[in-house]
Design an enzyme around this catalytic site. Structure first.
Site, PDB file in Angstrom:
ATOM      1  CB  SER A 153     -39.692  -8.845  20.305  1.00 42.22           C
ATOM      2  OG  SER A 153     -40.966  -9.270  19.840  1.00 42.22           O
ATOM      3  CE1 TYR A 166     -39.624  -4.473  17.267  1.00 45.37           C
ATOM      4  CE2 TYR A 166     -40.580  -6.648  16.911  1.00 45.37           C
ATOM      5  CZ  TYR A 166     -40.268  -5.596  17.751  1.00 45.37           C
ATOM      6  OH  TYR A 166     -40.591  -5.678  19.089  1.00 45.37           O
ATOM      7  CE  LYS A 170     -37.136  -5.051  19.899  1.00 45.62           C
ATOM      8  NZ  LYS A 170     -36.691  -4.287  21.074  1.00 45.62           N
TER       9      LYS A 170
HETATM   10  N1  LIG Z   1     -45.900  -4.085  22.960  1.00 44.54           N
HETATM   11  C1  LIG Z   1     -45.578  -5.321  22.532  1.00 44.54           C
HETATM   12  O1  LIG Z   1     -46.436  -6.151  22.163  1.00 44.54           O
HETATM   13  C2  LIG Z   1     -44.129  -5.738  22.477  1.00 44.54           C
HETATM   14  C3  LIG Z   1     -43.839  -7.095  22.254  1.00 44.54           C
HETATM   15  C4  LIG Z   1     -42.510  -7.501  22.216  1.00 44.54           C
HETATM   16  C5  LIG Z   1     -41.506  -6.575  22.397  1.00 44.54           C
HETATM   17  N2  LIG Z   1     -41.820  -5.261  22.589  1.00 44.54           N
HETATM   18  C6  LIG Z   1     -40.707  -4.321  22.772  1.00 44.54           C
HETATM   19  O2  LIG Z   1     -40.920  -3.580  23.960  1.00 44.54           O
HETATM   20  C7  LIG Z   1     -40.437  -2.256  23.803  1.00 44.54           C
HETATM   21  C8  LIG Z   1     -41.545  -1.245  24.088  1.00 44.54           C
HETATM   22  O3  LIG Z   1     -42.681  -1.561  23.314  1.00 44.54           O
HETATM   23  P1  LIG Z   1     -43.908  -0.538  23.197  1.00 44.54           P
HETATM   24  O4  LIG Z   1     -45.090  -1.336  22.795  1.00 44.54           O
HETATM   25  O5  LIG Z   1     -43.973   0.321  24.394  1.00 44.54           O
HETATM   26  O6  LIG Z   1     -43.394   0.331  21.927  1.00 44.54           O
HETATM   27  P2  LIG Z   1     -43.747   1.829  21.444  1.00 44.54           P
HETATM   28  O7  LIG Z   1     -43.483   1.885  19.983  1.00 44.54           O
HETATM   29  O8  LIG Z   1     -45.109   2.224  21.935  1.00 44.54           O
HETATM   30  O9  LIG Z   1     -42.695   2.732  22.234  1.00 44.54           O
HETATM   31  C9  LIG Z   1     -41.361   2.845  21.804  1.00 44.54           C
HETATM   32  C10 LIG Z   1     -40.791   4.134  22.343  1.00 44.54           C
HETATM   33  O10 LIG Z   1     -39.448   4.266  21.835  1.00 44.54           O
HETATM   34  C11 LIG Z   1     -39.262   5.582  21.392  1.00 44.54           C
HETATM   35  N3  LIG Z   1     -38.218   5.653  20.379  1.00 44.54           N
HETATM   36  C12 LIG Z   1     -38.302   5.240  19.083  1.00 44.54           C
HETATM   37  N4  LIG Z   1     -37.173   5.534  18.432  1.00 44.54           N
HETATM   38  C13 LIG Z   1     -36.337   6.116  19.351  1.00 44.54           C
HETATM   39  C14 LIG Z   1     -35.033   6.656  19.274  1.00 44.54           C
HETATM   40  N5  LIG Z   1     -34.346   6.661  18.115  1.00 44.54           N
HETATM   41  N6  LIG Z   1     -34.477   7.174  20.382  1.00 44.54           N
HETATM   42  C15 LIG Z   1     -35.173   7.209  21.563  1.00 44.54           C
HETATM   43  N7  LIG Z   1     -36.422   6.735  21.673  1.00 44.54           N
HETATM   44  C16 LIG Z   1     -37.010   6.191  20.585  1.00 44.54           C
HETATM   45  C17 LIG Z   1     -40.620   6.000  20.838  1.00 44.54           C
HETATM   46  O11 LIG Z   1     -40.742   7.420  20.729  1.00 44.54           O
HETATM   47  C18 LIG Z   1     -41.563   5.377  21.857  1.00 44.54           C
HETATM   48  O12 LIG Z   1     -41.814   6.257  22.928  1.00 44.54           O
HETATM   49  C19 LIG Z   1     -39.855  -2.177  22.395  1.00 44.54           C
HETATM   50  O13 LIG Z   1     -38.478  -2.488  22.452  1.00 44.54           O
HETATM   51  C20 LIG Z   1     -40.607  -3.275  21.668  1.00 44.54           C
HETATM   52  O14 LIG Z   1     -39.875  -3.755  20.566  1.00 44.54           O
HETATM   53  C21 LIG Z   1     -43.106  -4.826  22.639  1.00 44.54           C
END
Ligand SMILES: NC(=O)c1ccc[n+]([C@@H]2O[C@H](COP(=O)([O-])OP(=O)(O)OC[C@H]3O[C@@H](n4cnc5c(N)ncnc54)[C@H](O)[C@@H]3O)[C@@H](O)[C@H]2O)c1
Length: 260
Positions: A153, A166, A170
């Site tokens: 991230s 968090y 990351k």
């Molecule tokens: N959306 C953004 O702006 C953004 C920005 C930078 C990085 N990210 C990264 O991208 C990835 C996806 O982001 P997102 O927005 O879809 O997040 P989100 O929170 O909507 O989805 C995360 C998913 O991971 C699952 N999860 C959580 N704990 C778990 C566990 N112990 N075992 C298995 N599954 C588990 C959740 O149930 C969920 O379905 C993440 O790694 C996040 O850190 C997202």
């Protein structure tokens, strides 16, 4: 830009790819795109209902996916998952370590985070990817050219306030990628980090305030907010032979976000 829909390339035909955190958000979108490119996608999430429904939705679109309930932070569950998978597949060609505690996080000063919350974020976001790669290693080795994509991230480089656990988790992912890439190079397993910036999904969340969003747009070269569609082509590129000489790298998929 014209409106003609180009056919999706079929770069991943015959490949078997695991995507964690696939029940919603970007993980679900990665799963769709990887399957559209011909991969068989094993969709994993702690939220069993969500991942089963997400997989069913993609199967309705004639995509080759399966949903699995798994908590990536639990060593015994990860081992059981890898054992079951090994019975069904001689090789695993790819793993997207996308699962994280993210959209459910509440912003708070770091001195208010308690140790249980801290440990849980580390267990899912850091220990989980390491345990999955370790458990799947024999099958990744058997692929003879597997690709691991760890999701980072750009919150790390922003030094984004409000969720230190968090941000630190990351930051650890970057180190894990670089060191894993070195240790797995002899097996021809590539390991890279895809680092998104702020990306909208169907899931509402509290971790970005309006003021922060305005600040981010000012810092991006491209002047719009990203959505999942801006991420998915990069993950399929990293899974494909097109990226076969790229390992140990971080791709910042952020619209040219500058960190000052
Ligand atoms: N959306 C953004 O702006 C953004 C920005 C930078 C990085 N990210 C990264 O991208 C990835 C996806 O982001 P997102 O927005 O879809 O997040 P989100 O929170 O909507 O989805 C995360 C998913 O991971 C699952 N999860 C959580 N704990 C778990 C566990 N112990 N075992 C298995 N599954 C588990 C959740 O149930 C969920 O379905 C993440 O790694 C996040 O850190 C997202």
């Amino acid at each position: 830009m014209n409106n003609v829909q180009e056919p999706t390339p079929q770069r991943l035909k015959g490949k078997v790819v695991v995507v964690t955190g696939a029940g919603q958000g970007i993980g679900k979108a990665y799963s769709r795109r990887l399957a559209e490119e011909g991969a068989q996608v094993l969709m994993v999430d702690i939220n069993e209902k969500a991942v089963r429904e997400a997989a069913a939705e993609l199967r309705e679109a004639s995509l080759n996916v399966q949903g699995w309930a798994l908590d990536v932070a639990r060593a015994e569950d990860v081992k059981r998952f890898a054992d079951e998978l090994s019975e069904q597949h001689e090789r695993i060609d790819g793993l997207v370590n996308n699962a994280a505690i993210f959209s459910s996080l509440k912003l708070m000063p770091f001195w208010e985070i308690d140790t249980a919350q801290w440990d849980q974020v580390m267990a899912v976001n850091v220990r989980g990817p390491w345990m999955l790669v370790t458990a799947l290693l024999p099958r990744l080795r058997a692929a003879g050219g597997a690709s691991v994509v760890n999701i980072g991230s750009d919150a790390v480089w922003m030094g984004k306030p409000g969720y230190l656990h968090y941000v630190v988790s990351k930051a650890a992912v970057y180190g894990m990628t670089h060191a894993m890439a070195r240790e797995l190079g002899a097996d021809n397993i590539r390991v890279n980090t895809l680092s998104p910036g702020f990306t909208t999904t169907e899931v509402p969340r509290e971790t970005f305030t309006e003021a922060q969003l305005t600040g981010i747009l000012k810092s991006q070269a491209l002047q719009r907010v990203a959505s999942t569609g801006d991420m998915v082509g990069v993950v399929s590129f990293l899974m494909s032979e097109d990226s076969r000489w790229i390992t140990g790298q971080t791709l910042h998929v952020t619209g040219g976000l500058l960190h000052r």
